[in-house]
Design a protein around this motif. Sequence first.
Motif, short mmCIF file in Angstrom:
data_model
loop_
_atom_site.label_atom_id
_atom_site.label_comp_id
_atom_site.label_asym_id
_atom_site.label_seq_id
_atom_site.Cartn_x
_atom_site.Cartn_y
_atom_site.Cartn_z
N ARG A 1 6.58 7.80 -1.25
CA ARG A 1 7.05 8.12 0.00
C ARG A 1 8.39 6.90 0.21
N PHE B 1 5.47 -4.74 11.11
CA PHE B 1 6.51 -4.60 9.92
C PHE B 1 5.51 -4.45 9.07
N ASP C 1 4.94 7.95 13.05
CA ASP C 1 3.70 7.69 13.05
C ASP C 1 3.09 5.84 13.57
N LEU D 1 10.75 -4.47 15.12
CA LEU D 1 11.65 -4.29 14.03
C LEU D 1 12.75 -5.24 13.51
N ARG E 1 5.02 -0.29 8.84
CA ARG E 1 6.30 0.14 8.75
C ARG E 1 6.99 -0.02 7.26
N GLU E 2 6.86 -1.65 6.38
CA GLU E 2 6.86 -1.92 5.31
C GLU E 2 6.54 -1.70 4.49
N LEU E 3 5.12 -2.28 4.15
CA LEU E 3 4.09 -2.44 3.42
C LEU E 3 3.29 -1.07 3.09
N MET E 4 2.50 -0.75 4.32
CA MET E 4 2.08 0.88 4.03
C MET E 4 3.15 1.73 4.60
N GLY E 5 4.56 1.86 4.77
CA GLY E 5 4.53 2.49 4.32
C GLY E 5 4.75 4.15 5.38
N LEU E 6 4.23 3.87 6.95
CA LEU E 6 4.41 4.30 7.69
C LEU E 6 6.11 4.91 8.98
N SER E 7 6.13 5.96 8.94
CA SER E 7 7.79 6.09 9.68
C SER E 7 7.01 5.62 10.93
N THR E 8 8.55 4.89 12.23
CA THR E 8 8.08 5.16 12.70
C THR E 8 7.07 6.00 14.41
N LEU F 1 1.04 -1.43 0.41
CA LEU F 1 -0.23 -0.18 0.30
C LEU F 1 0.65 1.03 -0.15
N ARG F 2 1.61 0.51 -0.15
CA ARG F 2 3.40 1.89 -0.60
C ARG F 2 2.50 2.86 -1.55
#
Lengths: 67, 189
Positions: free
Chosen positions: A63, B144, B156, B172, B147-154, A58-59
């Motif tokens: 980003r 995980f 967030d 992580l 962080r890695e699939l949804m791209g949030l920062s730590t 979903l990235r």
Amino acid sequence: MLMCREATGLMSLKLEKALSLREKIALKVHLSICPACRHCVRQFDLLHKIGNRHPASLRMPEREQDD
Amino acid sequence: MTLTATLAAAHFTQLRPRLVAFARLQLRDATAAEDAVQETLLTAFEKSATFEGRSEFETWVFGILKYKILDQLRQQRRQGTWQPLDQNLDDDTLDRLFQSDGHWQNAARPSHWGEPEQVLENQRFWQVFDACMIALPDSIARVFTLRELMGLSTADICKETGITETNCWVILHRARLRLRECLDHGWLN
Ligand SMILES: [Zn+2]
């Protein structure tokens, strides 16, 4: 001296924030003498990059950040 | 139905299982996952006619799901139905992978995977990756994924889950070690 266990912690942490100079040097020195950890750091980097390659990612491309 | 709408409907049918699988991974609740995907598809269907390229369309649909999932997580927290992350991971990852002096255990020593681009083009890699994600303990898999699939920062992730950033880093680290190990065993051998 930095051991593999702590070295992997720094490999993971560098994907989240900038390491201190001391941490960077310690990791670099360890990687120069440890082939197993050299494989590991490449694999962590790969796992970090796959985010936007996974079919269910979903990235958003914008980003993506360079480390 | 116009041609565009027919194509969109076909895309939805193909996309749906992937959307559900992803939502379940993150929400850890079958009903909540179905709801999030249902809302996503409704929103997407209303606007699908404006899309031409397929990958552009998929990225867009997954983008909608991302926001629906975050909505659901917030709703679960408000209603008190949210499963808090287990911060005291009673987890033996590090002791299992490393000797007491800090060296890799022989059986856990990483091997060479080959060129990254080739690895990512390998179908089998993704199959094993998905199996390894499912094998991860809940708390580790959720962090995980955020962080890695949804791209949030730590930062967030702390906001969304209520864990500290330090804890997030610890989780992580374990996630990466476990995934790496699982891929090493499941994919290469
Ligand atoms: Zn090492």
